[in-house]
Design a protein around this motif. Sequence first.
Motif, PDB file in Angstrom:
ATOM      1  N   ASN A 108       0.808  -1.217   0.000  1.00 20.32           N
ATOM      2  CA  ASN A 108       0.000   0.000   0.000  1.00 20.32           C
ATOM      3  C   ASN A 108       0.840   1.265   0.000  1.00 20.32           C
ATOM      4  N   VAL A 109       1.955   1.257   0.719  1.00 23.17           N
ATOM      5  CA  VAL A 109       2.825   2.436   0.715  1.00 23.17           C
ATOM      6  C   VAL A 109       3.452   2.625  -0.669  1.00 23.17           C
ATOM      7  N   ILE A 110       3.888   1.528  -1.295  1.00 31.63           N
ATOM      8  CA  ILE A 110       4.453   1.620  -2.643  1.00 31.63           C
ATOM      9  C   ILE A 110       3.416   2.154  -3.625  1.00 31.63           C
ATOM     10  N   LEU A 111       2.208   1.613  -3.576  1.00 33.29           N
ATOM     11  CA  LEU A 111       1.148   2.088  -4.468  1.00 33.29           C
ATOM     12  C   LEU A 111       0.837   3.557  -4.232  1.00 33.29           C
ATOM     13  N   MET A 112       0.768   3.965  -2.976  1.00 35.41           N
ATOM     14  CA  MET A 112       0.447   5.348  -2.637  1.00 35.41           C
ATOM     15  C   MET A 112       1.506   6.298  -3.181  1.00 35.41           C
ATOM     16  N   VAL A 113       2.772   6.032  -2.856  1.00 32.23           N
ATOM     17  CA  VAL A 113       3.853   6.932  -3.247  1.00 32.23           C
ATOM     18  C   VAL A 113       4.044   6.940  -4.763  1.00 32.23           C
ATOM     19  N   PHE A 114       4.008   5.754  -5.371  1.00 32.32           N
ATOM     20  CA  PHE A 114       4.187   5.657  -6.822  1.00 32.32           C
ATOM     21  C   PHE A 114       3.102   6.441  -7.551  1.00 32.32           C
ATOM     22  N   ASN A 115       1.851   6.267  -7.127  1.00 34.43           N
ATOM     23  CA  ASN A 115       0.739   6.944  -7.807  1.00 34.43           C
ATOM     24  C   ASN A 115       0.719   8.444  -7.564  1.00 34.43           C
ATOM     25  N   LEU A 116       1.396   8.911  -6.517  1.00 36.04           N
ATOM     26  CA  LEU A 116       1.460  10.349  -6.254  1.00 36.04           C
ATOM     27  C   LEU A 116       2.597  11.029  -7.008  1.00 36.04           C
ATOM     28  N   PHE A 117       3.378  10.262  -7.770  1.00 31.96           N
ATOM     29  CA  PHE A 117       4.430  10.870  -8.590  1.00 31.96           C
ATOM     30  C   PHE A 117       3.769  11.851  -9.559  1.00 31.96           C
ATOM     31  N   PRO A 118       4.249  13.087  -9.626  1.00 35.16           N
ATOM     32  CA  PRO A 118       3.538  14.140 -10.384  1.00 35.16           C
ATOM     33  C   PRO A 118       3.710  14.056 -11.895  1.00 35.16           C
ATOM     34  N   LEU A 119       3.209  12.981 -12.465  1.00 40.55           N
ATOM     35  CA  LEU A 119       3.285  12.794 -13.911  1.00 40.55           C
ATOM     36  C   LEU A 119       1.961  12.207 -14.395  1.00 40.55           C
ATOM     37  N   LEU A 120       1.323  12.872 -15.341  1.00 43.43           N
ATOM     38  CA  LEU A 120       0.096  12.329 -15.928  1.00 43.43           C
ATOM     39  C   LEU A 120       0.434  11.066 -16.720  1.00 43.43           C
ATOM     40  N   PRO A 121      -0.407  10.027 -16.674  1.00 44.48           N
ATOM     41  CA  PRO A 121      -1.761   9.994 -16.110  1.00 44.48           C
ATOM     42  C   PRO A 121      -1.839   9.475 -14.671  1.00 44.48           C
ATOM     43  N   LEU A 122      -0.737   9.483 -13.927  1.00 44.37           N
ATOM     44  CA  LEU A 122      -0.784   9.046 -12.533  1.00 44.37           C
ATOM     45  C   LEU A 122      -1.603  10.024 -11.694  1.00 44.37           C
ATOM     46  N   PHE A 168      11.820   5.939  -3.617  1.00 42.87           N
ATOM     47  CA  PHE A 168      12.113   4.957  -2.578  1.00 42.87           C
ATOM     48  C   PHE A 168      12.447   5.564  -1.216  1.00 42.87           C
ATOM     49  N   PRO A 169      13.165   6.692  -1.146  1.00 39.41           N
ATOM     50  CA  PRO A 169      13.355   7.312   0.173  1.00 39.41           C
ATOM     51  C   PRO A 169      12.033   7.708   0.835  1.00 39.41           C
ATOM     52  N   ILE A 170      11.064   8.122   0.011  1.00 39.05           N
ATOM     53  CA  ILE A 170       9.749   8.490   0.553  1.00 39.05           C
ATOM     54  C   ILE A 170       9.027   7.239   1.043  1.00 39.05           C
ATOM     55  N   ILE A 171       9.106   6.161   0.251  1.00 37.93           N
ATOM     56  CA  ILE A 171       8.503   4.892   0.655  1.00 37.93           C
ATOM     57  C   ILE A 171       9.091   4.424   1.980  1.00 37.93           C
ATOM     58  N   GLN A 172      10.409   4.460   2.083  1.00 40.42           N
ATOM     59  CA  GLN A 172      11.083   4.025   3.310  1.00 40.42           C
ATOM     60  C   GLN A 172      10.699   4.901   4.500  1.00 40.42           C
ATOM     61  N   MET A 173      10.550   6.210   4.261  1.00 41.42           N
ATOM     62  CA  MET A 173      10.184   7.134   5.329  1.00 41.42           C
ATOM     63  C   MET A 173       8.791   6.828   5.864  1.00 41.42           C
ATOM     64  N   VAL A 174       7.835   6.586   4.950  1.00 40.27           N
ATOM     65  CA  VAL A 174       6.460   6.296   5.371  1.00 40.27           C
ATOM     66  C   VAL A 174       6.387   4.959   6.097  1.00 40.27           C
ATOM     67  N   VAL A 175       7.077   3.937   5.553  1.00 41.01           N
ATOM     68  CA  VAL A 175       7.101   2.626   6.212  1.00 41.01           C
ATOM     69  C   VAL A 175       7.709   2.744   7.603  1.00 41.01           C
ATOM     70  N   GLN A 176       8.807   3.484   7.711  1.00 40.25           N
ATOM     71  CA  GLN A 176       9.462   3.651   9.005  1.00 40.25           C
ATOM     72  C   GLN A 176       8.561   4.381   9.992  1.00 40.25           C
ATOM     73  N   TRP A 177       7.799   5.350   9.496  1.00 40.95           N
ATOM     74  CA  TRP A 177       6.849   6.075  10.344  1.00 40.95           C
ATOM     75  C   TRP A 177       5.800   5.116  10.914  1.00 40.95           C
ATOM     76  N   LEU A 178       5.291   4.220  10.070  1.00 39.01           N
ATOM     77  CA  LEU A 178       4.287   3.249  10.528  1.00 39.01           C
ATOM     78  C   LEU A 178       4.902   2.249  11.511  1.00 39.01           C
ATOM     79  N   VAL A 179       6.105   1.810  11.205  1.00 36.76           N
ATOM     80  CA  VAL A 179       6.801   0.863  12.101  1.00 36.76           C
ATOM     81  C   VAL A 179       7.020   1.505  13.467  1.00 36.76           C
TER      82      VAL A 179
END
Length: 214
Positions: A141-155, A198-209
Amino acid sequence: MDFGQIVQSISVYALPLLFAITLHEAAHGYVAQKFGDHTAFMLGRISLNPVKHIDPVGTIIVPLAMALLNTGFIFGWAKPVPVNFNNLRNPKKDMIWVAAAGPGANLGMAIFWAIMARVALEFGGFGGFWWLMAIAGIQVNVILMVFNLFPLLPLDGGRVLSGLLPSKLAWEYNKIEPYGMFILIGLIVTGIITPIIFPIIQMVVQWLVTLFIL
């Protein structure tokens, strides 16, 4: 990677991935309906039934291949929920909320899986099947969230950015959309996108952990 490990990897990731992509897409349709576009509703796509959202390639073939190749995580996607932005009451503003709904649903599910991981630790201990599934749920879910928030259409991130930009800039930016997937594939193949997300993914995962003491 032996057959037993492959089966375990698939069994651990299958349910979290299925829920992650299903709720992501259903959330887009649900919020679009609230803001005036009933396209997804009329097509029966505001549903928690995974069958409604399964994409043979993104939901089955790609995740299975990643499991067989032992990539360390499994990723996938569903059939996009159709949204007619012209039907929204305030297309430019409402588009932001419709686009953000999918990643928002993934954040909510990541928190849910973090709670499940805490429960699994209490009752099953570190490394048990349910703990592994919960950790997989957080990762997916964190990967999907961060990947889909990448500021590039059509994401989704591209839609959010388009809604936030002044109208003239948004109009120019939207011209990128027909080439967006080719640009995205290029960023993935060349590895350019990895040090960005990936740094953003790791940051969010670490926050949840840290938050749930995992």
